[in-house]
Motif scaffolding. Structure first.
Motif, mmCIF file in Angstrom:
data_model
loop_
_atom_site.group_PDB
_atom_site.id
_atom_site.type_symbol
_atom_site.label_atom_id
_atom_site.label_comp_id
_atom_site.label_asym_id
_atom_site.label_seq_id
_atom_site.Cartn_x
_atom_site.Cartn_y
_atom_site.Cartn_z
ATOM 1 N N PRO A 3 0.805 -1.225 0.000
ATOM 2 C CA PRO A 3 0.000 0.000 0.000
ATOM 3 C C PRO A 3 0.839 1.277 0.000
ATOM 4 O O PRO A 3 0.309 2.351 -0.237
ATOM 5 C CB PRO A 3 -0.813 -0.122 1.290
ATOM 6 N N PHE A 4 2.128 1.169 0.271
ATOM 7 C CA PHE A 4 2.970 2.357 0.387
ATOM 8 C C PHE A 4 3.746 2.688 -0.890
ATOM 9 O O PHE A 4 4.342 3.739 -1.003
ATOM 10 C CB PHE A 4 3.951 2.199 1.554
ATOM 11 N N PHE A 5 3.758 1.755 -1.823
ATOM 12 C CA PHE A 5 4.440 2.017 -3.095
ATOM 13 C C PHE A 5 3.887 1.103 -4.181
ATOM 14 O O PHE A 5 3.275 0.085 -3.892
ATOM 15 C CB PHE A 5 5.962 1.854 -2.971
ATOM 16 N N GLU A 21 2.757 10.138 1.833
ATOM 17 C CA GLU A 21 3.463 11.387 2.131
ATOM 18 C C GLU A 21 4.553 11.188 3.172
ATOM 19 O O GLU A 21 5.514 11.933 3.212
ATOM 20 C CB GLU A 21 2.481 12.436 2.671
ATOM 21 N N SER A 22 4.354 10.195 4.043
ATOM 22 C CA SER A 22 5.245 10.050 5.182
ATOM 23 C C SER A 22 5.898 8.673 5.231
ATOM 24 O O SER A 22 5.213 7.653 5.199
ATOM 25 C CB SER A 22 4.450 10.284 6.474
ATOM 26 N N LEU A 23 7.197 8.681 5.311
ATOM 27 C CA LEU A 23 7.966 7.465 5.548
ATOM 28 C C LEU A 23 8.623 7.630 6.914
ATOM 29 O O LEU A 23 9.839 7.757 7.038
ATOM 30 C CB LEU A 23 9.009 7.260 4.446
ATOM 31 N N MET A 24 7.752 7.680 7.953
ATOM 32 C CA MET A 24 8.215 7.961 9.310
ATOM 33 C C MET A 24 7.856 6.853 10.311
ATOM 34 O O MET A 24 8.561 6.655 11.271
ATOM 35 C CB MET A 24 7.598 9.277 9.822
ATOM 36 N N ASN A 25 6.746 6.161 10.103
ATOM 37 C CA ASN A 25 6.259 5.182 11.060
ATOM 38 C C ASN A 25 7.168 3.946 11.059
ATOM 39 O O ASN A 25 7.295 3.271 10.034
ATOM 40 C CB ASN A 25 4.824 4.792 10.691
ATOM 41 N N LEU A 27 6.871 0.896 12.216
ATOM 42 C CA LEU A 27 6.259 -0.382 11.834
ATOM 43 C C LEU A 27 5.986 -0.436 10.334
ATOM 44 O O LEU A 27 6.212 -1.464 9.687
ATOM 45 C CB LEU A 27 4.965 -0.609 12.615
ATOM 46 N N GLU A 28 5.506 0.668 9.782
ATOM 47 C CA GLU A 28 5.270 0.728 8.339
ATOM 48 C C GLU A 28 6.588 0.596 7.590
ATOM 49 O O GLU A 28 6.671 -0.104 6.581
ATOM 50 C CB GLU A 28 4.582 2.040 7.962
ATOM 51 N N SER A 59 12.177 9.516 7.620
ATOM 52 C CA SER A 59 12.906 9.312 8.874
ATOM 53 C C SER A 59 14.298 8.756 8.595
ATOM 54 O O SER A 59 14.603 8.320 7.476
ATOM 55 C CB SER A 59 12.143 8.340 9.770
ATOM 56 N N SER A 60 15.111 8.731 9.651
ATOM 57 C CA SER A 60 16.450 8.156 9.503
ATOM 58 C C SER A 60 16.355 6.665 9.197
ATOM 59 O O SER A 60 17.211 6.120 8.502
ATOM 60 C CB SER A 60 17.284 8.406 10.756
ATOM 61 N N GLN A 61 15.303 6.005 9.683
ATOM 62 C CA GLN A 61 15.105 4.580 9.370
ATOM 63 C C GLN A 61 14.894 4.401 7.864
ATOM 64 O O GLN A 61 15.412 3.457 7.269
ATOM 65 C CB GLN A 61 13.898 4.039 10.152
#
Length: 116
Positions: A3-5, A21-25, A27-28, A59-61
């Motif tokens: 679902p993210f890409f 929009e966000s690659l921060m979570n 777990l995701e 995020s750094s992750q």
């Protein structure tokens, strides 16, 4: 499909278009990272294009995932990874971490594909 890409192939490139929009979570990102690693391990792309056009937060992750992908793709002789659609704040993060020196960064996917 994640679902993210979304993933597609065009002009010799395996293209990953991020749809969030966000690659921060965390777990995701764990799920996204595993899916991307499986994609690279199964298809062994010569040219991987990561399109960040819709991404505003990273995020750094997520940066760590990009570096791992770069290492995995680099194991195949002549293979490369390119980032595109990187917004100003993401580009600043890549410059601060000096990743702009290791990774190929282009303004748009269309520009990358035009040169293919």
């Amino acid at each position: 499909m994640e679902p993210f890409f979304t993933e597609r192939t065009e002009k010799g490139y395996s293209i990953v278009d991020f749809t969030t929009e966000s690659l921060m979570n965390p777990l995701e990102l764990e799920s996204i990272g595993q899916a991307l690693y499986r994609l690279v391990d199964s298809t062994k792309p010569q040219k991987l294009l990561l399109n960040f056009q819709k991404v505003k937060y990273l995020s750094s992750q997520a940066v760590g995932i990009i570096l791992t992908l770069n290492k995995k793709v680099g194991q195949t002789k002549g293979a490369s990874i390119t980032l595109c659609g990187v917004g100003p704040s993401l580009l600043q993060l890549l410059k601060i971490t000096r990743l702009d020196k290791i990774l190929s960064i282009k303004p748009t996917a269309a520009e990358v594909l035009k040169g293919a």
